[in-house]
Design a protein around this motif. Structure first.
Motif, PDB file in Angstrom:
ATOM      1  N   ALA A  66     -11.996  -2.005   8.719  1.00  0.00           N
ATOM      2  CA  ALA A  66     -10.783  -1.185   8.600  1.00  0.00           C
ATOM      3  C   ALA A  66     -10.598  -0.725   7.157  1.00  0.00           C
ATOM      4  N   ASN A  67     -10.397   0.563   6.978  1.00  0.00           N
ATOM      5  CA  ASN A  67     -10.119   1.102   5.648  1.00  0.00           C
ATOM      6  C   ASN A  67      -9.326   2.393   5.792  1.00  0.00           C
ATOM      7  N   ASN A  68      -9.031   3.017   4.670  1.00  0.00           N
ATOM      8  CA  ASN A  68      -8.210   4.246   4.680  1.00  0.00           C
ATOM      9  C   ASN A  68      -6.881   3.963   5.390  1.00  0.00           C
ATOM     10  N   ILE A  69      -6.101   3.039   4.809  1.00  0.00           N
ATOM     11  CA  ILE A  69      -4.892   2.514   5.438  1.00  0.00           C
ATOM     12  C   ILE A  69      -3.642   3.114   4.796  1.00  0.00           C
ATOM     13  N   PHE A  70      -2.706   3.530   5.650  1.00  0.00           N
ATOM     14  CA  PHE A  70      -1.416   4.033   5.202  1.00  0.00           C
ATOM     15  C   PHE A  70      -0.322   3.127   5.775  1.00  0.00           C
ATOM     16  N   VAL A  71       0.773   2.969   5.029  1.00  0.00           N
ATOM     17  CA  VAL A  71       1.896   2.149   5.468  1.00  0.00           C
ATOM     18  C   VAL A  71       3.097   3.039   5.730  1.00  0.00           C
ATOM     19  N   GLU A  72       3.725   2.826   6.877  1.00  0.00           N
ATOM     20  CA  GLU A  72       4.966   3.516   7.238  1.00  0.00           C
ATOM     21  C   GLU A  72       6.053   2.464   7.449  1.00  0.00           C
ATOM     22  N   SER A  73       7.233   2.720   6.897  1.00  0.00           N
ATOM     23  CA  SER A  73       8.366   1.821   7.106  1.00  0.00           C
ATOM     24  C   SER A  73       9.208   2.339   8.259  1.00  0.00           C
ATOM     25  N   TYR A  74       9.489   1.473   9.222  1.00  0.00           N
ATOM     26  CA  TYR A  74      10.309   1.884  10.359  1.00  0.00           C
ATOM     27  C   TYR A  74      11.725   2.195   9.917  1.00  0.00           C
ATOM     28  N   ASN A  75      12.246   1.457   8.944  1.00  0.00           N
ATOM     29  CA  ASN A  75      13.620   1.627   8.501  1.00  0.00           C
ATOM     30  C   ASN A  75      13.761   2.521   7.279  1.00  0.00           C
ATOM     31  N   GLY A  76      12.691   2.739   6.538  1.00  0.00           N
ATOM     32  CA  GLY A  76      12.777   3.483   5.294  1.00  0.00           C
ATOM     33  C   GLY A  76      12.419   4.947   5.426  1.00  0.00           C
ATOM     34  N   SER A  77      11.855   5.502   4.365  1.00  0.00           N
ATOM     35  CA  SER A  77      11.478   6.906   4.318  1.00  0.00           C
ATOM     36  C   SER A  77      10.465   7.243   5.401  1.00  0.00           C
ATOM     37  N   ASP A  78      10.477   8.511   5.837  1.00  0.00           N
ATOM     38  CA  ASP A  78       9.492   8.975   6.808  1.00  0.00           C
ATOM     39  C   ASP A  78       8.116   9.163   6.170  1.00  0.00           C
ATOM     40  N   ASP A  79       8.057   9.170   4.853  1.00  0.00           N
ATOM     41  CA  ASP A  79       6.787   9.347   4.163  1.00  0.00           C
ATOM     42  C   ASP A  79       5.908   8.107   4.331  1.00  0.00           C
ATOM     43  N   MET A  80       4.612   8.328   4.529  1.00  0.00           N
ATOM     44  CA  MET A  80       3.666   7.223   4.583  1.00  0.00           C
ATOM     45  C   MET A  80       3.073   7.002   3.192  1.00  0.00           C
ATOM     46  N   ILE A  81       2.844   5.741   2.864  1.00  0.00           N
ATOM     47  CA  ILE A  81       2.295   5.367   1.567  1.00  0.00           C
ATOM     48  C   ILE A  81       0.839   4.958   1.747  1.00  0.00           C
ATOM     49  N   GLU A  82      -0.063   5.568   0.990  1.00  0.00           N
ATOM     50  CA  GLU A  82      -1.488   5.222   1.088  1.00  0.00           C
ATOM     51  C   GLU A  82      -1.778   3.996   0.242  1.00  0.00           C
ATOM     52  N   LEU A  83      -2.450   3.012   0.837  1.00  0.00           N
ATOM     53  CA  LEU A  83      -2.830   1.814   0.107  1.00  0.00           C
ATOM     54  C   LEU A  83      -4.139   2.055  -0.634  1.00  0.00           C
ATOM     55  N   ASN A  84      -4.211   1.536  -1.855  1.00  0.00           N
ATOM     56  CA  ASN A  84      -5.498   1.597  -2.538  1.00  0.00           C
ATOM     57  C   ASN A  84      -6.439   0.565  -1.928  1.00  0.00           C
ATOM     58  N   LYS A  85      -7.687   0.583  -2.328  1.00  0.00           N
ATOM     59  CA  LYS A  85      -8.704  -0.275  -1.705  1.00  0.00           C
ATOM     60  C   LYS A  85      -8.340  -1.756  -1.836  1.00  0.00           C
ATOM     61  N   GLU A  86      -7.853  -2.143  -3.003  1.00  0.00           N
ATOM     62  CA  GLU A  86      -7.542  -3.554  -3.252  1.00  0.00           C
ATOM     63  C   GLU A  86      -6.377  -4.024  -2.378  1.00  0.00           C
ATOM     64  N   ASP A  87      -5.298  -3.229  -2.321  1.00  0.00           N
ATOM     65  CA  ASP A  87      -4.141  -3.610  -1.512  1.00  0.00           C
ATOM     66  C   ASP A  87      -4.485  -3.615  -0.025  1.00  0.00           C
ATOM     67  N   GLY A  88      -5.268  -2.623   0.396  1.00  0.00           N
ATOM     68  CA  GLY A  88      -5.663  -2.563   1.804  1.00  0.00           C
ATOM     69  C   GLY A  88      -6.460  -3.779   2.223  1.00  0.00           C
ATOM     70  N   GLU A  89      -7.425  -4.181   1.372  1.00  0.00           N
ATOM     71  CA  GLU A  89      -8.242  -5.347   1.695  1.00  0.00           C
ATOM     72  C   GLU A  89      -7.399  -6.616   1.716  1.00  0.00           C
ATOM     73  N   GLU A  90      -6.403  -6.707   0.816  1.00  0.00           N
ATOM     74  CA  GLU A  90      -5.532  -7.887   0.788  1.00  0.00           C
ATOM     75  C   GLU A  90      -4.749  -8.026   2.096  1.00  0.00           C
ATOM     76  N   ILE A  91      -4.173  -6.918   2.559  1.00  0.00           N
ATOM     77  CA  ILE A  91      -3.381  -6.966   3.792  1.00  0.00           C
ATOM     78  C   ILE A  91      -4.266  -7.282   4.993  1.00  0.00           C
ATOM     79  N   ILE A  92      -5.450  -6.676   5.057  1.00  0.00           N
ATOM     80  CA  ILE A  92      -6.363  -6.940   6.171  1.00  0.00           C
ATOM     81  C   ILE A  92      -6.805  -8.397   6.162  1.00  0.00           C
ATOM     82  N   ASP A  93      -7.059  -8.963   4.979  1.00  0.00           N
ATOM     83  CA  ASP A  93      -7.451 -10.372   4.893  1.00  0.00           C
ATOM     84  C   ASP A  93      -6.341 -11.288   5.392  1.00  0.00           C
ATOM     85  N   ILE A  94      -5.081 -10.969   5.044  1.00  0.00           N
ATOM     86  CA  ILE A  94      -3.961 -11.779   5.532  1.00  0.00           C
ATOM     87  C   ILE A  94      -3.893 -11.718   7.052  1.00  0.00           C
TER      88      ILE A  94
END
Length: 377
Positions: A66-94
């Motif tokens: 899994a890569n090229n990951i974006f985060v969307e907040s259900y309660n927050g802004s409609d904008d999606m935030i793109e994760l960098n490689k390091e943050d994406g790998e951290e979340i996937i590992d968790i």
């Protein structure tokens, strides 16, 4: 006769060819349907999941690569935030290290806080403690349940990354002008260009809040708003109280918890005092409680959380004009009793008139405005 026989032979030949084509189409469709039923995910039907095949891909298999990951907040802004490689790998590992149990019975309206959009395999991972849902582009779904503590820790980490990235968005990165407004008094202050950066440093949003949990938060006096213009759009930040604000723009309306340093900064930099005499309608903004007596018996209540300020503002924004007298035969619509400084102050509402402290005011359709505020028509 020979010619007729030839025609019949040709017709029979066409029928055989047509039958063969039809058989091939039916066979291909059966094969296609068989492939569809072997999809790795499950389809949600009336709140339950129905297995679509004997072989299912496990969560770890979905997360692999899994890569090229974006985060969307259900309660927050409609904008999606793109994760960098390091943050994406951290979340996937968790996610990969969570102990999760696959569940087959769940409600379709389960709440979630964040959505991970995994672009390279067209998957969505929805996270809302204690559940994790995985969906493909066709709406097929796998559902998992884990220990709430660990799912919440995952959400906390996603939230920290998300809010950190959001603080780098257009609102914070490109302010061109800032105006502070105190709506209850009609005051406006334009922030000087030399102070814009220092002002923006006071704004720190911490957590998106579910709208249902904050909908009855009402701005404290003097109803501060901050208008921030960028090259792209205008943002309106509305300070509800020391803890909650809203951000309103072209592509979002959301509630956030925020660092109280902004509230303290605004009160010190742009102080406002309520100086109205006790006989003035504006003094209603000091109220701590209201009792509403609806003479149509549609809506009677006592409240100290929301309506005491909401109705006071409805009266003032009706632009009441003081008059000498009013017609005495008009039907009474509301009796509003405001508790101010330990004393009760009574306001009488008629169709287009207000009576307070022996003074008469004309305010067109004020009764309808108040009925709209309390949500009764």
């Amino acid at each position: 006769m020979k010619k007729v026989s030839t025609i019949w032979l040709f017709i029979v030949f066409l029928m055989i060819v047509s039958g063969g084509i039809t058989y091939r189409l039916i066979l291909n469709k059966q094969i296609l349907n068989k492939n569809i039923t072997n999809l790795p995910l499950e389809t949600s039907i009336a709140g339950k999941t129905v297995s679509k095949g004997s072989k299912e891909i496990e969560l770890k298999e979905i997360l692999d690569g899994a890569n090229n990951i974006f985060v969307e907040s259900y309660n927050g802004s409609d904008d999606m935030i793109e994760l960098n490689k390091e943050d994406g790998e951290e979340i996937i590992d968790i996610l990969r290290n969570l102990e999760l149990e696959k569940i087959r019975d769940y409600r379709d309206d389960e709440q979630y806080d964040y959505i991970l959009h995994v672009k390279n395999n067209n998957m969505k991972i929805k996270i809302g403690s204690p559940y994790i849902f995985i969906e493909d582009m066709s709406g097929n779904r796998l559902a998992f349940q884990g220990e709430a503590q660990y799912i919440e820790e995952l959400e906390t980490r996603i939230e920290a990354i998300y809010m950190g990235k959001y603080q780098e968005s257009d609102l914070f990165a490109n302010p061109e002008s800032i105006t502070v407004i105190a709506d209850d008094e009609g005051y406006r202050w334009d922030v000087g260009q030399e102070d814009v950066e220092a002002f923006m440093n006071q704004i720190s949003l911490t957590t998106p809040i579910n709208e249902g949990e904050a909908a009855f938060a009402l701005a404290e006096y003097p109803d501060y708003r901050i208008q921030i213009k960028t090259s792209q759009q205008t943002y309106n930040i509305h300070l509800m109280n020391k803890e909650i604000l809203t951000v309103d723009s072209q592509n979002q309306f959301a509630y956030y918890q925020y660092d109280r340093k902004l509230w303290d900064f605004i009160l010190k930099k742009y102080p406002v005092q309520l100086k109205a005499a006790s006989t003035d309608l504006k003094s209603l903004l000091r109220a701590k409680r209201i009792t509403i007596d609806d003479h149509k018996d549609m809506y009677d209540l006592e409240d100290d959380q929301y309506y005491h300020r909401a109705i006071a503002r409805t009266i003032l924004r009706g632009k009441p004009k003081e008059i000498v007298d009013m017609e005495q035969q008009l039907p009474l619509v509301f009796i509003l009793t405001f508790e101010i400084g330990g004393k009760n102050k009574v306001v009488y509402i008629y169709n287009d008139y207000i009576v307070f402290e022996g003074r008469y005011y004309y305010a067109q359709r004020i009764d309808e405005a108040i009925r709209s505020t309390v949500g009764v028509y």
